[in-house]
Design a protein around this motif. Structure first.
Motif, short mmCIF file in Angstrom:
data_model
loop_
_atom_site.label_atom_id
_atom_site.label_comp_id
_atom_site.label_asym_id
_atom_site.label_seq_id
_atom_site.Cartn_x
_atom_site.Cartn_y
_atom_site.Cartn_z
N GLU A 103 -6.17 9.81 1.25
CA GLU A 103 -5.35 10.16 2.42
C GLU A 103 -4.75 8.93 3.08
O GLU A 103 -3.61 8.96 3.55
N GLU A 104 -5.51 7.83 3.09
CA GLU A 104 -5.00 6.62 3.71
C GLU A 104 -3.81 6.07 2.92
O GLU A 104 -2.80 5.66 3.49
N LEU A 105 -3.91 6.07 1.59
CA LEU A 105 -2.81 5.58 0.77
C LEU A 105 -1.60 6.49 0.86
O LEU A 105 -0.45 6.01 0.91
N ALA A 117 4.85 6.87 5.36
CA ALA A 117 5.48 5.96 6.32
C ALA A 117 6.60 5.17 5.65
O ALA A 117 7.66 4.94 6.24
N GLN A 118 6.37 4.76 4.40
CA GLN A 118 7.39 4.02 3.67
C GLN A 118 8.61 4.89 3.38
O GLN A 118 9.75 4.43 3.49
N ARG A 125 0.82 -1.21 0.00
CA ARG A 125 0.00 0.00 0.00
C ARG A 125 0.86 1.27 0.00
O ARG A 125 0.39 2.33 -0.41
N GLY A 126 2.09 1.16 0.46
CA GLY A 126 3.01 2.29 0.33
C GLY A 126 3.29 2.57 -1.14
O GLY A 126 3.35 3.73 -1.57
N ARG A 127 3.43 1.53 -1.90
CA ARG A 127 3.64 1.66 -3.34
C ARG A 127 2.40 2.23 -4.02
O ARG A 127 2.50 3.04 -4.94
N LEU A 157 15.26 6.09 7.17
CA LEU A 157 15.87 5.55 8.38
C LEU A 157 16.89 4.47 8.03
O LEU A 157 18.01 4.47 8.57
N ILE A 158 16.52 3.55 7.14
CA ILE A 158 17.43 2.48 6.76
C ILE A 158 18.67 3.06 6.08
O ILE A 158 19.80 2.64 6.34
N ARG A 159 18.47 4.04 5.20
CA ARG A 159 19.61 4.64 4.51
C ARG A 159 20.56 5.33 5.50
O ARG A 159 21.78 5.26 5.34
N SER A 160 19.99 5.99 6.51
CA SER A 160 20.84 6.65 7.50
C SER A 160 21.67 5.62 8.28
O SER A 160 22.83 5.88 8.61
N ARG A 161 21.09 4.47 8.54
CA ARG A 161 21.83 3.41 9.21
C ARG A 161 22.93 2.83 8.32
O ARG A 161 24.03 2.56 8.78
#
Length: 218
Positions: free
Chosen positions: A131-133, A139-140, A87-89, A146-150
């Motif tokens: 709005e939900e999508l 969020a994605q 759903r992020g996609r 966050l992953i890239r910063s790690r």
């Protein structure tokens, strides 16, 4: 109307159903061996579609979602019909102009009704649905950041080890290729897992693939 779909049977079914509804339909044939989804854009635009039914996974051409924005900017109403349940996609497609996202498991009548409403100039997505999508997409995006910063916290050597894990190499093979002990590589792997806040090599590799990471200079 254009149907952009790499599964021939599904594409032909849509084409037949839409023609029976009285629509002028052109199924976009994807040339074999394609590597870039953007090379499909001029082929699609030659059909001069008012509406495009777009799959998100186009085989060797990759992510069909990258066509949403340029098609929308060209005045095409994009309806995504996909087997993806991410759903992020979906939210990303809405963000870049898709009028509606429909799973391939949808009844054919739902797809036909959506096309009918678009041709009549009617809305096909509620504000709450939109709005939900978009919430899922935001969020994605935050998760990827966050992953890239790690990943940026990895040392040069840790980045090399992670890249080798992504290539499917075992710790023993990495140690042999790097002319170091297995204990040294295991220590480096442990550090990678700690910095990425995951508990397994598989999860670390999954994180890197998820954000499209590659070591500097790759």
């Amino acid at each position: 109307m254009a149907v952009i779909e790499d599964h021939s049977l599904f594409a032909e079914s849509l084409e037949i159903a839409l023609e029976m509804e009285g629509h002028d339909v052109r199924r976009i044939v994807l040339p074999e061996g394609g590597r870039s989804v953007h090379t499909l854009l001029p082929i699609i635009m030659r059909a001069k579609p008012r509406v495009a039914l777009l799959d998100l996974d186009l085989g060797t051409y990759g992510n069909g979602g990258r066509l949403v924005e340029p098609l929308t900017l060209a005045g095409v109403n994009v309806v995504v019909v996909t087997s993806s349940i991410d759903r992020g996609r979906w939210g990303e497609c809405v963000r870049y102009g898709a009028r509606k996202i429909l799973p391939k498991s949808s009844p054919l009548n739902d797809i036909l009704a959506t096309i009918r409403r678009i041709t009549e100039g009617l809305p096909v997505m509620t504000q709450d649905e939109r709005e939900e999508l978009l919430k899922h997409w935001h969020a994605q995006v935050q998760e990827i950041q966050l992953i890239r910063s790690r990943l940026e916290n990895l040392t040069h050597r840790e980045s090399q080890v992670l890249a080798q894990l992504m290539d499917g190499r075992a710790v023993r093979e990495i140690a042999r290729m790097s002319v170091v002990s297995e204990a040294t590589v295991r220590t480096q792997v442990k550090s990678i897992l700690s910095k990425l806040e995951v508990s397994s090599q598989l999860a670390a590799v999954g994180c890197a693939h998820h954000v499209g990471w590659a070591p500097a200079g790759a």
